[in-house]
Design a protein around this motif. Structure first.
Motif, PDB file in Angstrom:
ATOM      1  N   LYS B  20       0.823  -1.192   0.000  1.00  0.00           N
ATOM      2  CA  LYS B  20       0.000   0.000   0.000  1.00  0.00           C
ATOM      3  C   LYS B  20       0.871   1.261   0.000  1.00  0.00           C
ATOM      4  O   LYS B  20       0.604   2.208  -0.730  1.00  0.00           O
ATOM      5  CB  LYS B  20      -0.871  -0.027   1.257  1.00  0.00           C
ATOM      6  CG  LYS B  20      -2.055   0.871   1.189  1.00  0.00           C
ATOM      7  CD  LYS B  20      -2.929   0.572   2.386  1.00  0.00           C
ATOM      8  CE  LYS B  20      -3.996   1.629   2.532  1.00  0.00           C
ATOM      9  NZ  LYS B  20      -4.873   1.321   3.655  1.00  0.00           N
ATOM     10  N   TYR B  61     -12.718  -4.934  -7.980  1.00  0.00           N
ATOM     11  CA  TYR B  61     -13.512  -5.376  -6.836  1.00  0.00           C
ATOM     12  C   TYR B  61     -14.545  -6.407  -7.268  1.00  0.00           C
ATOM     13  O   TYR B  61     -14.677  -7.468  -6.662  1.00  0.00           O
ATOM     14  CB  TYR B  61     -14.197  -4.166  -6.191  1.00  0.00           C
ATOM     15  CG  TYR B  61     -15.086  -4.532  -5.036  1.00  0.00           C
ATOM     16  CD1 TYR B  61     -14.535  -4.810  -3.784  1.00  0.00           C
ATOM     17  CD2 TYR B  61     -16.465  -4.620  -5.183  1.00  0.00           C
ATOM     18  CE1 TYR B  61     -15.339  -5.161  -2.718  1.00  0.00           C
ATOM     19  CE2 TYR B  61     -17.279  -4.968  -4.131  1.00  0.00           C
ATOM     20  CZ  TYR B  61     -16.709  -5.238  -2.903  1.00  0.00           C
ATOM     21  OH  TYR B  61     -17.504  -5.606  -1.849  1.00  0.00           O
ATOM     22  N   THR B  73      -8.699  -7.172  -2.970  1.00  0.00           N
ATOM     23  CA  THR B  73      -7.412  -6.567  -2.648  1.00  0.00           C
ATOM     24  C   THR B  73      -7.328  -5.124  -3.130  1.00  0.00           C
ATOM     25  O   THR B  73      -6.248  -4.584  -3.272  1.00  0.00           O
ATOM     26  CB  THR B  73      -6.272  -7.363  -3.299  1.00  0.00           C
ATOM     27  OG1 THR B  73      -6.487  -7.390  -4.707  1.00  0.00           O
ATOM     28  CG2 THR B  73      -6.184  -8.768  -2.785  1.00  0.00           C
ATOM     29  N   GLY B  75      -7.795  -2.630  -1.575  1.00  0.00           N
ATOM     30  CA  GLY B  75      -7.209  -1.805  -0.520  1.00  0.00           C
ATOM     31  C   GLY B  75      -5.736  -1.520  -0.715  1.00  0.00           C
ATOM     32  O   GLY B  75      -5.198  -0.576  -0.140  1.00  0.00           O
ATOM     33  N   ASP B  76      -5.047  -2.336  -1.511  1.00  0.00           N
ATOM     34  CA  ASP B  76      -3.614  -2.093  -1.679  1.00  0.00           C
ATOM     35  C   ASP B  76      -3.317  -1.002  -2.722  1.00  0.00           C
ATOM     36  O   ASP B  76      -2.162  -0.724  -3.026  1.00  0.00           O
ATOM     37  CB  ASP B  76      -2.859  -3.382  -2.002  1.00  0.00           C
ATOM     38  CG  ASP B  76      -3.274  -3.980  -3.333  1.00  0.00           C
ATOM     39  OD1 ASP B  76      -3.839  -3.253  -4.155  1.00  0.00           O
ATOM     40  OD2 ASP B  76      -3.023  -5.173  -3.552  1.00  0.00           O
ATOM     41  N   LEU B  77      -4.347  -0.382  -3.251  1.00  0.00           N
ATOM     42  CA  LEU B  77      -4.225   0.789  -4.136  1.00  0.00           C
ATOM     43  C   LEU B  77      -3.623   0.485  -5.510  1.00  0.00           C
ATOM     44  O   LEU B  77      -3.415   1.400  -6.299  1.00  0.00           O
ATOM     45  CB  LEU B  77      -3.387   1.904  -3.476  1.00  0.00           C
ATOM     46  CG  LEU B  77      -3.922   2.489  -2.173  1.00  0.00           C
ATOM     47  CD1 LEU B  77      -2.997   3.599  -1.700  1.00  0.00           C
ATOM     48  CD2 LEU B  77      -5.313   3.048  -2.355  1.00  0.00           C
TER      49      LEU B  77
ATOM     50  N   LYS C 367       0.092 -10.817   2.010  1.00  0.00           N
ATOM     51  CA  LYS C 367      -0.512 -10.408   0.735  1.00  0.00           C
ATOM     52  C   LYS C 367       0.162 -11.197  -0.394  1.00  0.00           C
ATOM     53  O   LYS C 367       0.974 -12.080  -0.152  1.00  0.00           O
ATOM     54  CB  LYS C 367      -0.287  -8.920   0.536  1.00  0.00           C
ATOM     55  CG  LYS C 367      -0.811  -8.077   1.680  1.00  0.00           C
ATOM     56  CD  LYS C 367      -2.019  -7.294   1.241  1.00  0.00           C
ATOM     57  CE  LYS C 367      -2.733  -6.641   2.387  1.00  0.00           C
ATOM     58  NZ  LYS C 367      -1.899  -5.760   3.185  1.00  0.00           N
TER      59      LYS C 367
END
Lengths: 281, 321, 445
Positions: B20, B61, B73, B75-77, C367
């Protein structure tokens, strides 16, 4: 028009040359092989699980065809039926083995075996086992990270979230032995498969002394030896503070179960003998 | 019973890096260039970027939730970075639905079918740009006259298109104007200086190393100089020609932000240099002799395909060997 | 400033907690457990039985082979048990239990603090004395020192390298040893030099310990050939191979090559102090300086602790707040081992006890690998951790061997730096173990 003719001619020529090359190559690299290998290979289950000790079913088929004496070769997945069919095809005598099933020799469920630490590393039994005793203080029990589940090709193993232990689905288990090899704690064993998957076994692998075992896990075998005394078939031995029931000698009489003070001995598909008042684990 | 303590294998501490943070740094590094393109092309580019980012994130998404059935995932940009880079690769006047098509190509074709972040062989934003360039050539090469006052250098067509048509007098090119954002083109092709600022920031934050961008720049400069020696009489024209090629088009955007994409670049520094030289060579080949005015995106895409080979044969130097 | 050539990371050094705490003598425990395997190699063979009276410094176990070490009684008293006890990882291990009675030392041990600067013994005698005193590498690897000093025929020790790097975060025991036992350390170094007859002696110290460097250089002015070399701060500089490369520019080839193959012998500063005690004072290895540090530790300390003292006692002494989800490490946070049993004893290899708070201790959610190559950049051995991780995970041991998995020094730089929080080293360590077992099995054939 001439373009068309040239195109057709060139393409045909390429086709002919390619065919010639392919023919030559296939002749040159042709390997003379016993035709029976193919037919044996199709008779084997084809799962390539490695339960026979070979890398795959084809390697096993080659060995079956080549070797004179095939009594040492056995496919646990196909079982006796498969082996005798192959043997009759090849005109050899097949090996005979009792069917087996993988059994978990650990009863350290969450309530019986208190957790003293929290493991926070990679999810692998092998890594956790090489680091320390695992989340409880028992150095021999099932870790429950599922290395066995990962190697089982038949979906017979799973981690029960309630108990935190691996569990074997006897119907799906083919006794290929992959899980036995994968388990770093050696808590899985291939035992004789009784009809309807009945079983009597010691659900513990702790080789620690009794007091330490019982401190780590209430369902542990403390090696008291009561079961060995009561057994009429000399199926039970005590070694390293741990009882072991030899599944080839055991007759499922269940006397040992009633003697066991910690109920480390487990019954599957069987009711305890009605000698005492029933004590269910 | 004592309180439960944690046990894990060593190491027990972790450095400051996270996926991130890296992605956020890349976004941050793109802000100056984006701001310049806002000034040059007007505030419409913000809508363009928002459409691109939103569609990339949303698409990722949806694919993760409903097709791959795993935890998302986004959220990891990384999808935000893809969206922003895609926007930087488009002209400001492009229709919004083309942007969405680009996002579908980037996320839905170039990224997710291979398993999502870390597994795509080709850079998603570049794949989308190349796809759009081929599918919608007209919309993709229609550039507005920029609003900035210092834009008289070239009008309508990009600098590279002009160069292709031999409409540029290299003795009088105003490099300072090019550096400050006087070029027209895609959003990310206007402001060389702002992009270089972002490059410096990425280097400072240790997000990327200098190997890939610098080897691209050096190769391009060398190649341009060699070409120049045969075509120009004065040395200043040769230098000017080389500088022009470094500043024009997507050279900096591609070299700093697209070629250095972790997933699609080699694992070793030596491999990175090979990768960079390859990109530089192919870019200049296309620019000088190909039919397209700009070859950066094609070059990156081609070299992306070579990366597995580079990874296989270029190993880091082992200690003690 | 010098440093090693490939890779490395920069963890926060966290030494401020215990840096200025001078060494305190820890009070003796009433009962100590002494494991018989406190060193690399064969476990020692026990020489005492239940009920035996021992004095401090009495031999309680003899080496169980060439690669093994003597073990001495760290307290005086009665042996109450010889048997399996659980160690720090909860695994049963052979230990000798001694109930302490007073503090009586063996007669021939010189316990005065007077400095004995000269040593007249020859190389063989020194090494034998070191062996008799059970000295092992105190940096953490616990390699028996007498084995290290016995140079194989045909090899020559050009460099004696003294490791004062202490690159692990939190730990300050070597630093305090250099600060407080400066002269003893220097005499120890001279003795080590005599033992291996090295031409050059280099003391490597990282740049964050400037005062120790100055102190050492000040005390060294009169003797030749010993040089204090400042090193740039970078983890894992204290690794044997990294330190040799940093100081001499020579790279030790992959296993089975040893440092002596490039003409270097590496000893820790604390080992040098122990060598001084052994040779000049006849004092066997029965105690060491242990750092107790961490954010949850109210009074971080450096303490002189007898072996066998339970770690829980040290924690109580430093008023560590017991709270849930803590992690207690034997050693530093990069290479130390997490404890599951806090009553385990302090052993020869224990340079510190670090208590990590619940926030520091828990790992972040794993991750996906984004192939950022930060692990490749960080690996001090020039390996490709992401690939070794994948190969180990897939049990592809042959390919892992080809990719030099056995060169891994398990420093943890890869896991430390991974932005995806992948447990790289966990799997690589597993793979390394398997591959080494495979190689061993092949060699036996």
């Amino acid at each position: 028009m001439s373009i068309l003719i040239y195109t057709v001619l060139t393409l045909s020529l390429i086709g002919v040359v390619a065919a010639a090359v392919l023919y030559g190559v296939s002749k040159k690299f042709h390997v003379e092989e016993d035709e029976r290998i193919d037919s044996v290979a199709t008779m084997l289950p084809g799962a390539n699980c490695g339960g026979c000790g070979f890398a795959g079913c084809r390697a096993m088929a080659e060995a079956l065809v080549k070797e004179e004496d095939i009594s040492g070769l056995f496919c646990p997945v196909g079982g006796n039926a498969c082996m005798s069919a192959i043997a009759s095809l090849l005109g050899k005598t097949p090996a005979k083995k009792d069917p087996q099933v993988a059994t978990l020799k650990c009863g350290g469920t969450c309530d019986k075996r208190p957790k003293t630490t929290v493991y926070d590393g990679a999810h692998s039994c092998a890594i956790q086992a090489s680091l320390y005793t695992g989340e409880s203080t028992c150095p021999d029990g099932c870790i429950g990270e599922g290395d066995c589940v990962k190697v089982c090709q038949y979906g017979a193993l799973s981690i029960n979230p309630q108990t935190g232990l691996a569990q074997v689905d006897a119907e799906k288990c083919t006794a290929c032995g992959a899980c036995v090899k994968a388990c770093p704690r050696h808590v899985l064993e291939l035992r004789k498969r009784w009809p309807k998957n009945k079983a009597v076994y010691v659900g513990c692998s702790s080789r620690q002394k009794g007091p330490l075992t019982i401190r780590a896990c209430k369902a542990g075998c403390i090696g008291c030896g009561k079961c060995a005394k009561v057994c009429q078939f000399e199926a039970i031995t005590i070694e390293n503070n741990l009882a072991y029931i030899d599944s080839t000698k055991c007759r499922l009489c269940r006397k040992c179960y009633n003697e066991c003070p910690t109920k480390a001995i487990k019954l599957i598909g069987l009711e305890p003998l009605a000698v005492k008042t029933e004590e269910k684990q | 019973m004592s309180s439960q303590i944690f046990v894990s294998p060593s190491p027990h501490v972790h450095g400051p890096f996270s996926t991130k943070r890296i992605m956020a740094d890349v976004i941050f590094a793109l802000i100056p260039a984006f701001a310049v393109s806002c000034m040059v092309f007007g505030l419409g580019v913000i809508t363009l970027a928002l459409v691109s980012i939103t569609s990339c994130v949303l698409l990722q998404y949806l694919i993760e939730r409903f097709i791959m059935k795993k935890r998302s995932t986004v959220g990891d940009l990384s999808a935000v970075v893809t969206g922003l880079l895609l926007a930087m690769n488009l002209p400001s006047t492009i229709e919004w639905w083309i942007v969405v098509v680009g996002a579908i190509v980037a996320i839905g074709i170039a990224k997710m079918p291979f398993g999502g972040i870390g597994k795509n062989p080709f850079n998603p934003a570049i794949t989308a740009r190349v796809f759009l360039l081929i599918a919608y050539p007209q919309q993709m090469t229609y550039f507005p006259q920029s609003m900035s006052s210092c834009v008289d250098a070239f009008s309508g067509a990009t600098a590279l298109t002009a160069a292709k048509a031999s409409a540029v007098d290299f003795a009088t090119v105003d490099h300072l104007n090019m550096l400050l954002g006087a070029q027209t083109g895609s959003l990310g092709e206007t402001a060389a200086l702002a992009l270089l600022l972002g490059f410096a920031y990425l280097l400072f934050r240790k997000v990327i190393t200098w190997h890939i961008p610098v080897s691209i720049f050096v190769t391009m400069a060398l190649m341009a100089s060699c070409y120049g020696i045969f075509h120009f009489t004065t040395l200043s024209a040769v230098v000017s020609f080389a500088a022009f090629h470094l500043l024009a088009g997507g050279a900096i955007l591609g070299a700093v932000y697209m070629a250095t994409d972790y997933v699609t670049s080699p694992m070793t520094k030596r491999g990175g240099v090979i990768f960079g030289v390859g990109i530089g060579l192919i870019t200049m080949l296309i620019r000088l002799w190909g039919s397209f005015p700009e070859g950066m995106s094609f070059a990156i895409l081609i070299m992306n395909g070579v990366v597995p080979l580079i990874n296989k044969y270029v190993k880091p130097k082992r200690f003690g060997r | 400033m010098k440093t090693f050539p490939i890779g490395g990371v920069h963890p926060h050094d966290c030494k401020e907690f215990s840096k200025d705490a001078s060494v305190e003598v820890m009070e003796l425990a009433d009962e100590v457990n002494i494991p018989l395997s406190q060193h690399i190699g064969a476990p020692a063979v026990v020489k005492v039985a239940n009920g035996d009276k021992v004095l401090v410094g009495d031999v309680i176990a003899e080496p169980g082979g060439f690669m093994s070490a003597f073990i001495h009684a760290p307290v005086s008293g009665t042996v109450t048990a010889v048997g399996e006890k659980v160690n720090a990882q909860g695994i049963p291990q052979m230990m000798v239990t001694i109930r302490r009675e007073g503090d009586d030392w063996r007669e021939d041990i010189d316990r005065s603090s007077e400095l004995v600067p000269t040593c007249q013994l020859d190389s063989k005698q020194i090494i034998e004395k070191i062996r008799q005193c059970g000295i092992v590498g105190l940096g953490g690897a616990t390699f028996p020192t007498h084995v290290k000093l016995s140079i194989p025929a045909g090899k020559r020790a050009e460099f004696l390298i003294i490791n004062g790097v202490e690159c692990e975060p939190y730990l300050t025991s070597d630093y305090r040893t250099m600060m407080e036992y400066t002269n003893e350390v220097i005499v120890g170094i001279k003795i080590l030099r005599q033992a291996v007859s090295a031409e050059h002696v280099l003391i490597g110290v990282e740049n964050n310990k400037r005062d120790a460097m100055e102190l050492l250089s000040k005390c060294l002015t009169q003797c030749d050939g010993i040089q204090v070399v400042p090193l740039k701060m970078k983890y894992p500089q204290g690794g044997e191979k990294q330190l040799i490369a940093a100081l001499t520019g020579r790279q030790v080839p992959p296993p089975p090559a040893l440092p002596i193959d490039v003409g270097a012998v590496v000893c820790n500063v604390s080992t040098a102090k122990a060598v001084y005690d052994a040779v000049q004072k006849n004092k066997p290895l029965v105690e060491r300086v242990v750092t107790v540090s961490g954010r949850d530790v109210k009074q971080a300390k450096n303490m002189l602790v007898r072996f066998g003292t339970p770690v829980s006692k040290l924690l109580a002494k430093c008023s560590v707040e017991q709270c849930d989800k803590q992690k207690v490490l034997l050693g530093g946070p990069m290479m130390g081992r997490a404890m599951s049993n806090l009553d385990a004893p302090v052993t020869k290899g224990c340079s510190g006890v670090v208590v990590l708070t619940s926030k520091e201790a828990s790992r972040c959610e794993q991750k996906d690998c984004i192939k950022c190559a930060k692990c490749v950049e960080a690996c001090p051995m020039g390996l490709e951790p992401f690939m070794l991780y994948k190969l180990s995970k897939r049990s592809n041991w042959d390919l892992a061997e080809q990719e030099d998995i056995v060169s891994c020094i398990e420093c943890g730089s890869c896991s430390f730096t991974c932005p995806g929080y992948l447990p790289l080293l966990d799997y690589i360590r597993l793979g390394k173990g398997r591959v080494m077992a495979n190689i061993k099995a092949r060699n036996r054939k």
